[in-house]
Design a protein around this motif. Structure first.
Motif, PDB file in Angstrom:
ATOM      1  N   THR A 188       2.005   3.208  15.006  1.00 52.85           N
ATOM      2  CA  THR A 188       1.146   3.454  16.161  1.00 52.85           C
ATOM      3  C   THR A 188      -0.088   4.258  15.792  1.00 52.85           C
ATOM      4  O   THR A 188      -0.872   4.621  16.648  1.00 52.85           O
ATOM      5  N   ALA A 189      -0.245   4.578  14.507  1.00 53.11           N
ATOM      6  CA  ALA A 189      -1.395   5.371  14.061  1.00 53.11           C
ATOM      7  C   ALA A 189      -2.189   4.589  13.026  1.00 53.11           C
ATOM      8  O   ALA A 189      -1.730   3.586  12.498  1.00 53.11           O
ATOM      9  N   SER A 190      -3.393   5.049  12.763  1.00 53.56           N
ATOM     10  CA  SER A 190      -4.257   4.380  11.794  1.00 53.56           C
ATOM     11  C   SER A 190      -3.614   4.352  10.419  1.00 53.56           C
ATOM     12  O   SER A 190      -2.973   5.303   9.988  1.00 53.56           O
ATOM     13  N   LEU A 191      -3.804   3.245   9.706  1.00 52.30           N
ATOM     14  CA  LEU A 191      -3.255   3.097   8.363  1.00 52.30           C
ATOM     15  C   LEU A 191      -4.282   3.454   7.303  1.00 52.30           C
ATOM     16  O   LEU A 191      -4.091   3.167   6.130  1.00 52.30           O
ATOM     17  N   GLY A 192      -5.391   4.034   7.701  1.00 53.02           N
ATOM     18  CA  GLY A 192      -6.379   4.457   6.726  1.00 53.02           C
ATOM     19  C   GLY A 192      -7.062   3.324   6.005  1.00 53.02           C
ATOM     20  O   GLY A 192      -7.515   3.482   4.870  1.00 53.02           O
ATOM     21  N   GLY A 193      -7.146   2.145   6.630  1.00 45.50           N
ATOM     22  CA  GLY A 193      -7.856   1.035   6.030  1.00 45.50           C
ATOM     23  C   GLY A 193      -7.050   0.205   5.054  1.00 45.50           C
ATOM     24  O   GLY A 193      -7.586  -0.726   4.448  1.00 45.50           O
ATOM     25  N   LEU A 194      -5.770   0.489   4.860  1.00 49.40           N
ATOM     26  CA  LEU A 194      -4.957  -0.322   3.956  1.00 49.40           C
ATOM     27  C   LEU A 194      -4.733  -1.704   4.547  1.00 49.40           C
ATOM     28  O   LEU A 194      -4.513  -1.841   5.753  1.00 49.40           O
ATOM     29  N   PRO A 195      -4.772  -2.752   3.728  1.00 44.98           N
ATOM     30  CA  PRO A 195      -4.458  -4.085   4.243  1.00 44.98           C
ATOM     31  C   PRO A 195      -2.973  -4.206   4.549  1.00 44.98           C
ATOM     32  O   PRO A 195      -2.158  -3.411   4.066  1.00 44.98           O
ATOM     33  N   ALA A 196      -2.611  -5.197   5.342  1.00 43.27           N
ATOM     34  CA  ALA A 196      -1.211  -5.374   5.725  1.00 43.27           C
ATOM     35  C   ALA A 196      -0.364  -5.874   4.577  1.00 43.27           C
ATOM     36  O   ALA A 196       0.849  -5.636   4.535  1.00 43.27           O
ATOM     37  N   THR A 197      -0.979  -6.611   3.640  1.00 47.11           N
ATOM     38  CA  THR A 197      -0.235  -7.149   2.499  1.00 47.11           C
ATOM     39  C   THR A 197      -1.072  -6.977   1.238  1.00 47.11           C
ATOM     40  O   THR A 197      -2.295  -6.823   1.288  1.00 47.11           O
ATOM     41  N   GLY A 198      -0.413  -7.024   0.114  1.00 48.37           N
ATOM     42  CA  GLY A 198      -1.118  -6.917  -1.149  1.00 48.37           C
ATOM     43  C   GLY A 198      -0.147  -6.910  -2.308  1.00 48.37           C
ATOM     44  O   GLY A 198       1.042  -7.197  -2.160  1.00 48.37           O
ATOM     45  N   SER A 199      -0.657  -6.572  -3.474  1.00 50.85           N
ATOM     46  CA  SER A 199       0.163  -6.528  -4.676  1.00 50.85           C
ATOM     47  C   SER A 199       0.266  -5.099  -5.183  1.00 50.85           C
ATOM     48  O   SER A 199      -0.483  -4.211  -4.775  1.00 50.85           O
ATOM     49  N   VAL A 200       1.217  -4.891  -6.079  1.00 52.00           N
ATOM     50  CA  VAL A 200       1.559  -3.555  -6.554  1.00 52.00           C
ATOM     51  C   VAL A 200       1.662  -3.567  -8.076  1.00 52.00           C
ATOM     52  O   VAL A 200       2.198  -4.513  -8.666  1.00 52.00           O
ATOM     53  N   ALA A 201       1.152  -2.532  -8.708  1.00 48.73           N
ATOM     54  CA  ALA A 201       1.391  -2.247 -10.125  1.00 48.73           C
ATOM     55  C   ALA A 201       2.018  -0.860 -10.186  1.00 48.73           C
ATOM     56  O   ALA A 201       1.391   0.112  -9.752  1.00 48.73           O
ATOM     57  N   ALA A 202       3.236  -0.741 -10.693  1.00 52.07           N
ATOM     58  CA  ALA A 202       3.983   0.511 -10.535  1.00 52.07           C
ATOM     59  C   ALA A 202       4.713   0.911 -11.809  1.00 52.07           C
ATOM     60  O   ALA A 202       4.807   0.145 -12.780  1.00 52.07           O
ATOM     61  N   TRP A 203       5.250   2.118 -11.764  1.00 52.66           N
ATOM     62  CA  TRP A 203       6.022   2.739 -12.858  1.00 52.66           C
ATOM     63  C   TRP A 203       7.197   3.449 -12.204  1.00 52.66           C
ATOM     64  O   TRP A 203       7.054   4.089 -11.158  1.00 52.66           O
ATOM     65  N   TYR A 204       8.375   3.367 -12.821  1.00 47.08           N
ATOM     66  CA  TYR A 204       9.588   3.992 -12.275  1.00 47.08           C
ATOM     67  C   TYR A 204      10.189   4.930 -13.308  1.00 47.08           C
ATOM     68  O   TYR A 204      10.347   4.570 -14.485  1.00 47.08           O
ATOM     69  N   ASP A 205      10.537   6.151 -12.878  1.00 44.72           N
ATOM     70  CA  ASP A 205      11.229   7.136 -13.710  1.00 44.72           C
ATOM     71  C   ASP A 205      12.511   7.588 -13.029  1.00 44.72           C
ATOM     72  O   ASP A 205      12.564   7.707 -11.802  1.00 44.72           O
ATOM     73  N   HIS A 206      13.514   7.894 -13.849  1.00 43.09           N
ATOM     74  CA  HIS A 206      14.734   8.520 -13.358  1.00 43.09           C
ATOM     75  C   HIS A 206      15.138   9.572 -14.382  1.00 43.09           C
ATOM     76  O   HIS A 206      15.246   9.274 -15.574  1.00 43.09           O
ATOM     77  N   GLU A 207      15.339  10.801 -13.911  1.00 42.81           N
ATOM     78  CA  GLU A 207      15.777  11.885 -14.785  1.00 42.81           C
ATOM     79  C   GLU A 207      16.906  12.659 -14.120  1.00 42.81           C
ATOM     80  O   GLU A 207      16.929  12.826 -12.900  1.00 42.81           O
TER      81      GLU A 207
END
Length: 391
Positions: free
Chosen positions: A223-242
């Protein structure tokens, strides 16, 4: 809001009391990690965290085209064992219940703003209440506001979902759902996943990563502004577990941690230094992950701070950028924040809730030409007054 702050303060106090460990097992160099079991919780350890950082791109752009990122993101779940030792089941509290502290953030490159949120809860079960728990046998986390799982049929994939942090809290916040798949095998840092952080025998954690995740995101509801982010897109990410029970020596004051994704070839570099009050207490280590996913320790990497940026909120003074040199690879590049103010300040500037630190999205530039050669995430701790980490 007051209840949330009390929960965060309780969990933070638990973190402060962990070091040195009295009731929990430190990282062990003889331990052989086994997966998917070791993607799950380790209740014999005092703490652990699951950490996703990355970049959001418009829908039709491939994550390998690194010139079109529109935002950075982080989502972290900290599991904190009870400082006095594990507790028996009681009521809706399961056996060995932990505190779970969640932190999420979105760095908007266009608006040059970081919006973040932190909250905490104790694990609980019950048919009439929300289940809050992390699984012990695989990655499966369910907390109001965040969920993460790794399908048993795809141990290199994640489904990550969390409420978007908003400047104005919303009763019905928008939610971002990500489906992520690793392009490379799991990396075990250090010696088979045993990662030293300092000179003391127990200054270590067990540390694993998926260093190049690609996928998609979908934003729904809100119900609040999303700051201009599109509804869909792609992701480039990194995952860590310690996980472990004591990561740093009492004479260490903070750390600088880099997760770097180079474009061509698709190489990743993990580097960290834990700064000490004297040279002997400073500890540096790194991992080079080649285009085929083969990981090797980096022993000659150097990280040099350049310039400063001072926060008007915390008074902390941070490096403005970093030069990274890897002589064995004949590489020299700069890690430059997408914008300087990606400092995380707790609600109400209350350092008892969570420490002030800097966590943000960066570009990687060739040192000689200044041309873009990759993307990175950077964490800097211990620079703001009163923010020395304790675990």
């Amino acid at each position: 809001m007051n209840r949330a702050r009390r929960l965060l303060r309780h969990a933070a106090v638990g973190l402060q009391l962990i070091q040195p460990p009295h009731f929990f097992q430190p990282a062990d160099p003889a331990r052989k990690l086994e997966f998917p079991r070791d993607h799950g919780a380790h209740r014999e350890a005092a703490y652990e965290w699951w950490y996703w950082t990355g970049h959001l791109l418009p829908g039709k752009d491939s994550p390998t085209k690194s010139t079109h990122e529109i935002a950075g993101f982080q989502a972290t779940v900290f599991r904190v064992s009870p400082p006095g030792g594990n507790l028996a089941a009681s009521g809706n509290r399961p056996e060995k219940a932990s505190w779970l502290v969640v932190h999420t953030g979105i760095s908007d490159f266009q608006g040059k703003t970081l919006t973040h949120r932190a909250w905490a809860a104790r694990e609980r079960t019950g048919t009439e209440q929300v289940n809050i728990r992390v699984d012990d046998t695989n990655l499966a986390i369910e907390i109001p506001g965040l969920s993460a799982s790794m399908p048993s049929t795809r141990p290199d994939s994640f489904r990550l979902s969390f409420d978007l942090p908003l400047k104005v809290p919303a009763r019905n916040p928008a939610r971002i759902d990500m489906n992520l798949t690793s392009r490379k095998p799991l990396t075990l840092h250090g010696d088979g996943g045993y990662s030293r952080k300092g000179p003391c025998p127990t200054c270590a954690s067990h540390y694993s990563s998926y260093s190049r995740l690609d996928g998609t995101f979908l934003i729904t509801g809100g119900t609040a502004s999303l700051g201009g982010l599109p509804a869909t897109g792609s992701v480039a990410a990194w995952y860590d577990h310690e996980f472990g029970s004591q990561s740093i020596d009492p004479a260490q004051t903070g750390w600088d941690w880099f997760s770097i994704q180079l474009d061509d070839p698709a190489v990743e570099v993990m580097l960290f230094q834990v700064r000490g009050t004297e040279p002997a207490k400073t500890w540096r280590a790194g991992t080079w992950i080649d285009a085929q996913g083969i990981a090797r320790p980096l022993t000659d990497a150097e990280v040099v701070p350049e310039g400063t940026w001072t926060s008007a909120r915390s008074g902390g003074t941070y490096p403005r950028s970093w030069t990274v040199k890897i002589p064995s690879k004949k590489l020299s590049f700069k890690v430059v924040p997408r914008f300087p103010d990606q400092e995380v300040v707790p609600p109400g500037s209350n350092l008892n809730v969570m420490p002030v630190y800097w966590e943000g999205a960066c570009e990687v530039l060739d040192k000689a030409s200044g041309e873009r050669v990759g993307r990175a995430y950077l964490e800097m701790t211990g620079y703001a007054p009163g923010s020395t980490p304790r675990f």
